[in-house]
Every structure is written in structure tokens, then in C-alpha cells.
Scaffold this active site. Structure first.
Site, mmCIF file in Angstrom:
data_model
loop_
_atom_site.group_PDB
_atom_site.id
_atom_site.type_symbol
_atom_site.label_atom_id
_atom_site.label_comp_id
_atom_site.label_asym_id
_atom_site.label_seq_id
_atom_site.Cartn_x
_atom_site.Cartn_y
_atom_site.Cartn_z
ATOM 1 N N HIS A 240 0.824 -1.212 0.000
ATOM 2 C CA HIS A 240 0.000 0.000 0.000
ATOM 3 C C HIS A 240 0.862 1.267 0.000
ATOM 4 C CE1 HIS A 240 0.895 1.065 4.177
ATOM 5 N NE2 HIS A 240 0.786 -0.235 4.455
ATOM 6 N N GLU B 33 -2.342 -7.371 7.145
ATOM 7 C CA GLU B 33 -1.061 -7.098 7.775
ATOM 8 C C GLU B 33 -0.876 -7.943 9.043
ATOM 9 O OE1 GLU B 33 1.828 -6.636 7.701
ATOM 10 O OE2 GLU B 33 2.373 -4.501 7.730
#
Length: 292
Positions: free
Chosen positions: A21, A135
């Protein structure tokens, strides 16, 4: 022993574009003070203005390189910053004020702290949110997702059907995933990818997750190639890899292969013909000698 080259049937392979990201507000605060990662101020952190600039640069690359046009699927971690990155890079154009589109947008207007226009879903591959590529979970609120019911309003054209619970039941406030648990989650994600029909897939995920995922690969490679596979990702970095399914036990069609032998006719290769001729002579000699 020097690593040997590898060769696999193309229909057993997938082209995967791995993306971390773009810059989030938690990245800026955490770089200044690592304790900021434990602050609820950055719960499910969104992209910064610089993050959106990084998105625009990567979008230009995937458009001019032909990556976006060839994609069959975009897989994204269900956190705001990854979904913003995914739709900004691989989605349609920004929706202009007052323009009504036939299909729901990939992202509504004004998601996150840094205001951004809505993003169209027109002419885009399918977007699917998957928990397996989230994550490294636990303790850091920036890695805790919001309820899916909220995401459905913010990202209307993303498919959330792969996610089983509305609330985040994976993230724990008092414990963090071990490396072994992350590796296990990575294996499940790879299995999920291999079971998909799409051959060209983009995956938008996170730094620590990608590090642990890619530790599963490269053991049989040279140090240089292993480094190319495993080195940490910077914000909004894209790398393309080939994922080969070496464990396959069932046949699947190979669209790029051609069977040959049509119309049918003699087709033995020269080596095979020699073998047949030698075998025929051996049989004749055996008959003459009475040994057969």
C-alpha cells in the site's frame, strides 16, 4: 551445488503483481516515533496526500505497461489504506462532480483523512477483499480493520463475500501474530490464489505480511534471486512474480498448447523409429535362432 534453472508448464503458472500500500498516516507517525503504532489515533489508518501521489505514479505505470489491461482479478487486504491503494491504482478514473455512473463506484468520495474523489468501477477487473493477506495482526491499532458494513458503503464495488464476520475477530489488542502463524496464513493465501481461475492477479497488501509471505519462497534460488524475491517493499512498490503450482495431480486444459497429430498419420520421431527397427531385428534373430 549451483541452483538449476526451472521449467514449468505455462498453464500451471499465474502471474502475480504484488503491491504494498501507499504511504499511510501511521507510516509517517511511526517513522518519527515507533510507539505511534500502538496509538488508536491511527486505527485502520488511511492514505496521506503523499500516499495518493504515490498511487497516481503507480497507476501511470500499470496503465502504460499494459499490466492493468491484462488483469483478471485484484485481491486486496480489507483495510482502508490497502483498498484505497488498490482502487486508485487498478480502478477506473476519478468520478467528476455531478456525474452519475451506471455502476457503483469502487470508492465513494471523501474516504479517509485526505479527501479524494470517488473512483469509478467502469472497465475494471473484479476486486475481492481477502483476510488472508492482511497485515501482521495484533497490538497495533493501525492494523485493525473496520466493520465490513462500513466498508461496503465506502467501497461499494469491492466484493467482501470472502470475509465471514462483520466485526474484526482476527486482531487482538494484547498479542501479536508469531512468524509461524504468519507463514501459515501465507500458505493458506497461496492455496486460495492457486484455486482461482484467473491467471493474472494483482495483490495489494502490507510490508510485514509480504516479508513473511515471501520467506516461503526462494530457498532453491541463488542469493541474488532470493534477495529479489524477499527484500522488503517500499510504499506503493510493485513487483511481478510467477507462481507455479508444482503439486498438481489433476489435468486442466492448456489454452496455449496445441495437441498436434491432426489429421492422424505416422509420427514417430527418428530416435523412436531406430528403437522400433532395432527391436524388430532382435525379434527376427530370436525367431531364426529358435529362442522365441
Amino acid at each position: 551445488m549451483e541452483p538449476a534453472p526451472s521449467l514449468y508448464p505455462l498453464h500451471r503458472c499465474k502471474i502475480i503483481h504484488l503491491v504494498r500500500h501507499a504511504q499511510g498516516f501511521h507510516n509517517v507517525a511511526g517513522e518519527a516515533d515507533h510507539r505511534a503504532y500502538e496509538s488508536y489515533e491511527f486505527l485502520d489508518a488511511s492514505l496521506t496526500p503523499m500516499g495518493w501521489d504515490q498511487v497516481a505514479r503507480l497507476r501511470k505505470h500499470v496503465m502504460t505497461s499494459g499490466i492493468k489491461e491484462a488483469l483478471g482479478l485484484v485481491v486486496v487486504s480489507p483495510l482502508t489504506r490497502t483498498m484505497q491503494t488498490a482502487v486508485g491504482v487498478f480502478g477506473g478514473s476519478d468520478v467528476k462532480d455531478g456525474v452519475k455512473e451506471e455502476n457503483p463506484p469502487l470508492m465513494a468520495e471523501g474516504v479517509g483523512k485526505a479527501q479524494h474523489a470517488a473512483i469509478s468501477s467502469s472497465g475494471c477487473p473484479k476486486f475481492v477483499a481477502v483476510e488472508w493477506c492482511r497485515e501482521h495482526m495484533g497490538i497495533h491499532p493501525c492494523d485493525k480493520r473496520s466493520p465490513i458494513r462500513d466498508y461496503k458503503n465506502l467501497f461499494p464495488a469491492i466484493d467482501f463475500s470472502e470475509i465471514e464476520t462483520d466485526e474484526d475477530t482476527w486482531w487482538k489488542c494484547s498479542s501479536r501474530e508469531t512468524s509461524e502463524e504468519l507463514h501459515a496464513r501465507g500458505r493458506k493465501f497461496i492455496e486460495w490464489i492457486l484455486n482461482r481461475d484467473e491467471k493474472r492477479i494483482a495483490v495489494v497488501s502490507h510490508s510485514s505480511y509480504l516479508i513473511h509471505l515471501l520467506e516461503l519462497f526462494g530457498e532453491d534460488c541463488s542469493p541474488l534471486v532470493q534477495q529479489e524475491i524477499r527484500s522488503p517493499y517500499t510504499n506503493c512498490e510493485l513487483r511481478t512474480v510467477v507462481l507455479a503450482d508444482r503439486r498438481a495431480t489433476s489435468k486442466i486444459s492448456a489454452s496455449s498448447d496445441f495437441p498436434g497429430g491432426v489429421p492422424e498419420g505416422p509420427s514417430a520421431g527418428s530416435d523412436l523409429a531406430d528403437v522400433i527397427e532395432d527391436t524388430g531385428k532382435e525379434l527376427e534373430d530370436a525367431v531364426e535362432n529358435g529362442s522365441l
